[in-house]
Design a protein around this motif. Sequence first.
Motif, PDB file in Angstrom:
ATOM      1  N   HIS A 117      30.374  50.123  43.781  1.00 28.73           N
ATOM      2  CA  HIS A 117      29.341  50.783  42.970  1.00 28.73           C
ATOM      3  C   HIS A 117      28.375  51.584  43.845  1.00 28.73           C
ATOM      4  O   HIS A 117      27.451  52.206  43.322  1.00 28.73           O
ATOM      5  CB  HIS A 117      28.532  49.741  42.185  1.00 28.73           C
ATOM      6  CG  HIS A 117      29.240  49.196  40.983  1.00 28.73           C
ATOM      7  ND1 HIS A 117      29.550  49.960  39.888  1.00 28.73           N
ATOM      8  CD2 HIS A 117      29.707  47.954  40.708  1.00 28.73           C
ATOM      9  CE1 HIS A 117      30.162  49.212  38.985  1.00 28.73           C
ATOM     10  NE2 HIS A 117      30.282  47.984  39.457  1.00 28.73           N
TER      11      HIS A 117
ATOM     12  N   ASN B  77      30.467  49.207  34.527  1.00 27.58           N
ATOM     13  CA  ASN B  77      30.703  47.765  34.338  1.00 27.58           C
ATOM     14  C   ASN B  77      31.687  47.566  33.190  1.00 27.58           C
ATOM     15  O   ASN B  77      31.563  48.195  32.141  1.00 27.58           O
ATOM     16  CB  ASN B  77      29.394  47.037  34.004  1.00 27.58           C
ATOM     17  CG  ASN B  77      28.407  47.043  35.150  1.00 27.58           C
ATOM     18  OD1 ASN B  77      27.219  47.294  34.961  1.00 27.58           O
ATOM     19  ND2 ASN B  77      28.873  46.781  36.342  1.00 27.58           N
ATOM     20  N   GLY B  78      32.640  46.704  33.425  1.00 28.52           N
ATOM     21  CA  GLY B  78      33.600  46.370  32.384  1.00 28.52           C
ATOM     22  C   GLY B  78      34.735  47.371  32.216  1.00 28.52           C
ATOM     23  O   GLY B  78      35.547  47.244  31.298  1.00 28.52           O
ATOM     24  N   SER B  79      34.845  48.349  33.119  1.00 28.62           N
ATOM     25  CA  SER B  79      35.887  49.371  32.935  1.00 28.62           C
ATOM     26  C   SER B  79      37.264  48.888  33.387  1.00 28.62           C
ATOM     27  O   SER B  79      38.277  49.497  33.051  1.00 28.62           O
ATOM     28  CB  SER B  79      35.504  50.672  33.651  1.00 28.62           C
ATOM     29  OG  SER B  79      35.214  50.431  35.005  1.00 28.62           O
ATOM     30  N   GLY B  80      37.307  47.810  34.166  1.00 26.57           N
ATOM     31  CA  GLY B  80      38.617  47.254  34.515  1.00 26.57           C
ATOM     32  C   GLY B  80      38.921  47.246  36.013  1.00 26.57           C
ATOM     33  O   GLY B  80      40.059  46.973  36.404  1.00 26.57           O
ATOM     34  N   LYS B  81      37.946  47.493  36.856  1.00 25.50           N
ATOM     35  CA  LYS B  81      38.203  47.545  38.312  1.00 25.50           C
ATOM     36  C   LYS B  81      38.693  46.192  38.834  1.00 25.50           C
ATOM     37  O   LYS B  81      39.677  46.115  39.562  1.00 25.50           O
ATOM     38  CB  LYS B  81      36.920  47.974  39.055  1.00 25.50           C
ATOM     39  CG  LYS B  81      36.394  49.330  38.596  1.00 25.50           C
ATOM     40  CD  LYS B  81      35.125  49.725  39.313  1.00 25.50           C
ATOM     41  CE  LYS B  81      33.943  48.817  39.045  1.00 25.50           C
ATOM     42  NZ  LYS B  81      33.521  48.772  37.611  1.00 25.50           N
ATOM     43  N   THR B  82      37.968  45.134  38.471  1.00 24.12           N
ATOM     44  CA  THR B  82      38.370  43.795  38.932  1.00 24.12           C
ATOM     45  C   THR B  82      39.730  43.423  38.348  1.00 24.12           C
ATOM     46  O   THR B  82      40.579  42.846  39.039  1.00 24.12           O
ATOM     47  CB  THR B  82      37.316  42.745  38.519  1.00 24.12           C
ATOM     48  OG1 THR B  82      36.067  43.129  39.074  1.00 24.12           O
ATOM     49  CG2 THR B  82      37.677  41.357  39.017  1.00 24.12           C
ATOM     50  N   THR B  83      39.935  43.775  37.088  1.00 26.23           N
ATOM     51  CA  THR B  83      41.223  43.481  36.452  1.00 26.23           C
ATOM     52  C   THR B  83      42.354  44.154  37.222  1.00 26.23           C
ATOM     53  O   THR B  83      43.382  43.524  37.517  1.00 26.23           O
ATOM     54  CB  THR B  83      41.204  43.974  34.984  1.00 26.23           C
ATOM     55  OG1 THR B  83      40.122  43.331  34.309  1.00 26.23           O
ATOM     56  CG2 THR B  83      42.511  43.670  34.276  1.00 26.23           C
TER      57      THR B  83
HETATM   58  N1  LIG Z   1      38.490  36.285  31.713  1.00 26.87           N
HETATM   59  C1  LIG Z   1      38.360  37.288  30.850  1.00 26.87           C
HETATM   60  N2  LIG Z   1      38.693  37.125  29.553  1.00 26.87           N
HETATM   61  C2  LIG Z   1      38.593  38.136  28.660  1.00 26.87           C
HETATM   62  N3  LIG Z   1      38.161  39.363  28.977  1.00 26.87           N
HETATM   63  C3  LIG Z   1      37.812  39.581  30.261  1.00 26.87           C
HETATM   64  C4  LIG Z   1      37.882  38.573  31.262  1.00 26.87           C
HETATM   65  N4  LIG Z   1      37.467  39.091  32.440  1.00 26.87           N
HETATM   66  C5  LIG Z   1      37.133  40.362  32.172  1.00 26.87           C
HETATM   67  N5  LIG Z   1      37.333  40.659  30.876  1.00 26.87           N
HETATM   68  C6  LIG Z   1      37.133  41.952  30.213  1.00 26.87           C
HETATM   69  O1  LIG Z   1      38.004  42.899  30.838  1.00 26.87           O
HETATM   70  C7  LIG Z   1      37.392  44.160  30.893  1.00 26.87           C
HETATM   71  C8  LIG Z   1      37.400  44.638  32.311  1.00 26.87           C
HETATM   72  O2  LIG Z   1      36.603  43.767  33.098  1.00 26.87           O
HETATM   73  P1  LIG Z   1      36.539  43.885  34.676  1.00 26.87           P
HETATM   74  O3  LIG Z   1      35.879  42.653  35.196  1.00 26.87           O
HETATM   75  O4  LIG Z   1      37.874  44.236  35.186  1.00 26.87           O
HETATM   76  O5  LIG Z   1      35.555  45.151  34.839  1.00 26.87           O
HETATM   77  P2  LIG Z   1      34.894  45.781  36.144  1.00 26.87           P
HETATM   78  O6  LIG Z   1      35.177  47.249  36.102  1.00 26.87           O
HETATM   79  O7  LIG Z   1      35.328  45.060  37.356  1.00 26.87           O
HETATM   80  O8  LIG Z   1      33.352  45.515  35.860  1.00 26.87           O
HETATM   81  P3  LIG Z   1      32.083  45.316  36.830  1.00 26.87           P
HETATM   82  O9  LIG Z   1      31.751  46.669  37.406  1.00 26.87           O
HETATM   83  O10 LIG Z   1      31.053  44.827  35.874  1.00 26.87           O
HETATM   84  O11 LIG Z   1      32.444  44.288  37.869  1.00 26.87           O
HETATM   85  C9  LIG Z   1      35.975  43.987  30.324  1.00 26.87           C
HETATM   86  O12 LIG Z   1      36.004  44.423  28.979  1.00 26.87           O
HETATM   87  C10 LIG Z   1      35.735  42.495  30.417  1.00 26.87           C
HETATM   88  O13 LIG Z   1      34.848  42.069  29.401  1.00 26.87           O
END
Ligand SMILES: Nc1ncnc2c1ncn2[C@@H]1O[C@H](COP(=O)(O)OP(=O)(O)OP(=O)(O)O)[C@@H](O)[C@H]1O
Length: 198
Positions: free
Chosen positions: A177, A23-29
Amino acid sequence: MTLLRTIDVRANPGECVVLRGPNGSGKTTLLRLLAGLAEPSTGTVRLDERPVDERDPAIRAAIASLLGAPATYRDLTVHDHLTLIDATWGRNADDCEQRVGACLEEFGIQHLADRFPHELSSGQTQLFRLSCVFFRPATTLLLDEPEQRLDDRMRPHIAELIDVRRAAGATIVMACHDPAVTEATATRVLDIQPAEPQ
Ligand SMILES: Nc1ncnc2c1ncn2[C@@H]1O[C@H](COP(=O)(O)OP(=O)(O)OP(=O)(O)O)[C@@H](O)[C@H]1O
């Protein structure tokens, strides 16, 4: 603050790249960058050598994505949404009903055709959203945890639909996941490491 480590990824037609990471590693980003919904502070994202920009109609025509909650119309049913998508992408109205019926059946939501989006359970909502993404034409699918909220029967089914689409030549990048869904769909797994210490 760095949200995503430097990453170099290329996905080809017929490939399904699964993004894996805590979680939070950046996949959605990363998916948001690939979809053109956010701009990288450094680097570029290209689709067939074309910069990814959601204002470019060719890019919009190519990419179908499930990222977050898509907008829906409160006064249109599940069936109406698919009909609207069909018309939007210029398909022949004469066989729209047949295509919509087939799509509803494929996603196991034919019994929900006359419901409004706000009348669906969370898993049913996920199936409805997936049906909307898969229904429109696209060469590239970007999916953020397509398996989320689905039960043990629907997860393998959705994995199969993803794999069928890939085998038909689509390029797919998805965050996931679920190890079984990953195993069933990935032609390549990309492990995303958190940018910041956790
Ligand atoms: N709108 C935002 N503003 C600031 N930081 C953000 C925002 N959205 C996500 N982040 C941060 O960017 C980083 C990557 O988040 P992201 O959502 O890409 O992770 P993820 O791998 O998709 O997580 P998950 O498995 O929980 O869905 C995290 O540190 C998160 O806190």
